[in-house]
Design an enzyme around this catalytic site. Sequence first.
Site, PDB file in Angstrom:
ATOM      1  N   GLU A  58      -6.409   5.379   7.925  1.00  0.00           N
ATOM      2  CA  GLU A  58      -6.179   5.957   7.547  1.00  0.00           C
ATOM      3  C   GLU A  58      -7.232   6.849   6.874  1.00  0.00           C
ATOM      4  O   GLU A  58      -7.777   7.641   6.951  1.00  0.00           O
ATOM      5  CB  GLU A  58      -5.677   6.307   7.009  1.00  0.00           C
ATOM      6  CG  GLU A  58      -3.938   6.044   7.901  1.00  0.00           C
ATOM      7  CD  GLU A  58      -2.653   5.549   7.140  1.00  0.00           C
ATOM      8  OE1 GLU A  58      -2.801   5.138   6.037  1.00  0.00           O
ATOM      9  OE2 GLU A  58      -1.563   5.087   7.478  1.00  0.00           O
ATOM     10  N   SER A  62       4.329  -1.467  10.511  1.00  0.00           N
ATOM     11  CA  SER A  62       5.239  -2.230  10.040  1.00  0.00           C
ATOM     12  C   SER A  62       5.775  -3.255  10.399  1.00  0.00           C
ATOM     13  O   SER A  62       6.698  -3.533  11.020  1.00  0.00           O
ATOM     14  CB  SER A  62       5.472  -1.981  11.829  1.00  0.00           C
ATOM     15  OG  SER A  62       4.958  -0.466  12.238  1.00  0.00           O
ATOM     16  N   ASN A  98       1.197  -1.503   0.065  1.00  0.00           N
ATOM     17  CA  ASN A  98      -0.107  -0.304  -0.430  1.00  0.00           C
ATOM     18  C   ASN A  98       0.985   1.523   0.052  1.00  0.00           C
ATOM     19  O   ASN A  98       1.300   1.744   1.363  1.00  0.00           O
ATOM     20  CB  ASN A  98      -1.136   0.105   1.149  1.00  0.00           C
ATOM     21  CG  ASN A  98      -1.918   1.306   1.668  1.00  0.00           C
ATOM     22  OD1 ASN A  98      -1.625   2.416   0.020  1.00  0.00           O
ATOM     23  ND2 ASN A  98      -2.499   1.315   2.587  1.00  0.00           N
ATOM     24  N   LYS A 120      -0.097   4.394  -0.612  1.00  0.00           N
ATOM     25  CA  LYS A 120      -0.838   5.472   0.293  1.00  0.00           C
ATOM     26  C   LYS A 120      -0.183   6.464  -0.320  1.00  0.00           C
ATOM     27  O   LYS A 120       0.104   6.274  -2.564  1.00  0.00           O
ATOM     28  CB  LYS A 120      -0.557   5.751   1.834  1.00  0.00           C
ATOM     29  CG  LYS A 120      -0.387   4.568   2.514  1.00  0.00           C
ATOM     30  CD  LYS A 120      -0.281   4.797   4.252  1.00  0.00           C
ATOM     31  CE  LYS A 120       0.150   3.140   4.919  1.00  0.00           C
ATOM     32  NZ  LYS A 120       0.603   3.158   6.085  1.00  0.00           N
ATOM     33  N   HIS A 140      -9.245   1.737   4.841  1.00  0.00           N
ATOM     34  CA  HIS A 140      -7.803   1.480   5.765  1.00  0.00           C
ATOM     35  C   HIS A 140      -8.268   2.401   7.047  1.00  0.00           C
ATOM     36  O   HIS A 140      -9.116   3.714   6.903  1.00  0.00           O
ATOM     37  CB  HIS A 140      -7.409   2.240   4.283  1.00  0.00           C
ATOM     38  CG  HIS A 140      -5.512   2.082   5.270  1.00  0.00           C
ATOM     39  ND1 HIS A 140      -5.355   3.252   6.344  1.00  0.00           N
ATOM     40  CD2 HIS A 140      -4.577   1.374   5.407  1.00  0.00           C
ATOM     41  CE1 HIS A 140      -3.938   2.485   6.587  1.00  0.00           C
ATOM     42  NE2 HIS A 140      -3.863   1.534   6.075  1.00  0.00           N
ATOM     43  N   GLY A 167       2.762   2.389  10.278  1.00  0.00           N
ATOM     44  CA  GLY A 167       3.457   3.420  10.455  1.00  0.00           C
ATOM     45  C   GLY A 167       4.499   3.857  12.094  1.00  0.00           C
ATOM     46  O   GLY A 167       5.275   4.665  11.987  1.00  0.00           O
ATOM     47  N   GLU A 211      -5.007  -4.715  10.737  1.00  0.00           N
ATOM     48  CA  GLU A 211      -3.960  -4.078  11.178  1.00  0.00           C
ATOM     49  C   GLU A 211      -4.018  -2.584  12.326  1.00  0.00           C
ATOM     50  O   GLU A 211      -4.941  -2.058  12.067  1.00  0.00           O
ATOM     51  CB  GLU A 211      -3.939  -2.965   9.835  1.00  0.00           C
ATOM     52  CG  GLU A 211      -3.679  -3.409   8.071  1.00  0.00           C
ATOM     53  CD  GLU A 211      -3.372  -2.394   7.387  1.00  0.00           C
ATOM     54  OE1 GLU A 211      -2.239  -2.739   6.542  1.00  0.00           O
ATOM     55  OE2 GLU A 211      -3.447  -1.282   6.934  1.00  0.00           O
TER      56      GLU A 211
HETATM   57  P1  13P Z   1       3.287   0.553   7.824  1.00  0.00           P
HETATM   58  O1  13P Z   1       3.840  -1.033   7.164  1.00  0.00           O
HETATM   59  O2  13P Z   1       3.708   1.870   6.914  1.00  0.00           O
HETATM   60  O3  13P Z   1       3.308   0.592   9.531  1.00  0.00           O
HETATM   61  O4  13P Z   1       1.571   0.697   7.340  1.00  0.00           O
HETATM   62  C1  13P Z   1       0.873  -0.503   7.331  1.00  0.00           C
HETATM   63  C2  13P Z   1      -0.329   0.405   6.817  1.00  0.00           C
HETATM   64  O5  13P Z   1      -0.925   0.968   7.069  1.00  0.00           O
HETATM   65  C3  13P Z   1       0.202  -0.840   5.111  1.00  0.00           C
HETATM   66  O6  13P Z   1      -2.095  -1.053   4.481  1.00  0.00           O
END
Ligand code: 13P
Length: 254
Positions: free
Chosen positions: A99, A215, A11, A13, A97, A175, A169
């Site tokens: 976010e 992560s 992803n 983003k 997601h 992150g 997640e």
């Molecule tokens: P990270 O791997 O940067 O922690 O992000 C995970 C994520 O949100 C994948 O959709």
Amino acid sequence: MMGRLPFIAGNWKMNKTVGEALDLVRQLKASISKVEGVEVAVAPPFTALYAVQKELEGTTIKLAAQNLFYEEKGAYTGEISPMMLKEIGCHYVIIGHSERRQFFGETDETVNRRIEAALGQGLKVIFCIGETLKEREEGRTFAVVERQVERGLRKFREMEVKGIVIAYEPVWAIGTGKTATPEQAEEVHRFIRGRLEKLYSREIAEGIRIQYGGSVTPENIKGLMSLENIDGALVGGASLKAETFSKIVRFKEM
Ligand code: 13P
């Protein structure tokens, strides 16, 4: 147990211009296009989808979008429809997601509508769920995940649910460099599969793939993938570089 094909998705983003996206995808083609026994997808931002799809033609790497809107068309400035994604060759779409839930007002109900619209257009869905740090600390992880699964999948029958991959997640692990331990992840994955069995059937629950996200790195992927109910990963930061993403995809060789 039915063999579930491991599924690693990147992803990206809100990262990568078209030029940068093409660079990354060319490197990925060179390093992972021959890997077997694992399904791979990348989710570039909308602006790069078309160009990336052209570059991916003839490879086994699949294209995913990061979101969609549930209406077919009309006066929805700034939105993208399921058909638009299907037309340019998207195979998957990420929905719900954290976010999007956190920053863009996405709810279990709008997630449910988006999944329905995606499936209706023949897109496969990566349906994201996960608890916040506060919810975990208050001992509400299972309740939150259960609610997200039940409401997100509301109204869907067995046939439809087969087109879904779930991504667990934990928000506190995204992150932050703070991965859930394999045991913490496995515990929730097992719980999710148990809920799917109650909602549908054992066969359906055993067939649905559940990715872990938060992560994920080349260092921790193997431990995560060794667990019975972890069927893949949704990778953020580490998917932005060919070197780290390729290592994650090649976890079996480590
Ligand atoms: P990270 O791997 O940067 O922690 O992000 C995970 C994520 O949100 C994948 O959709």
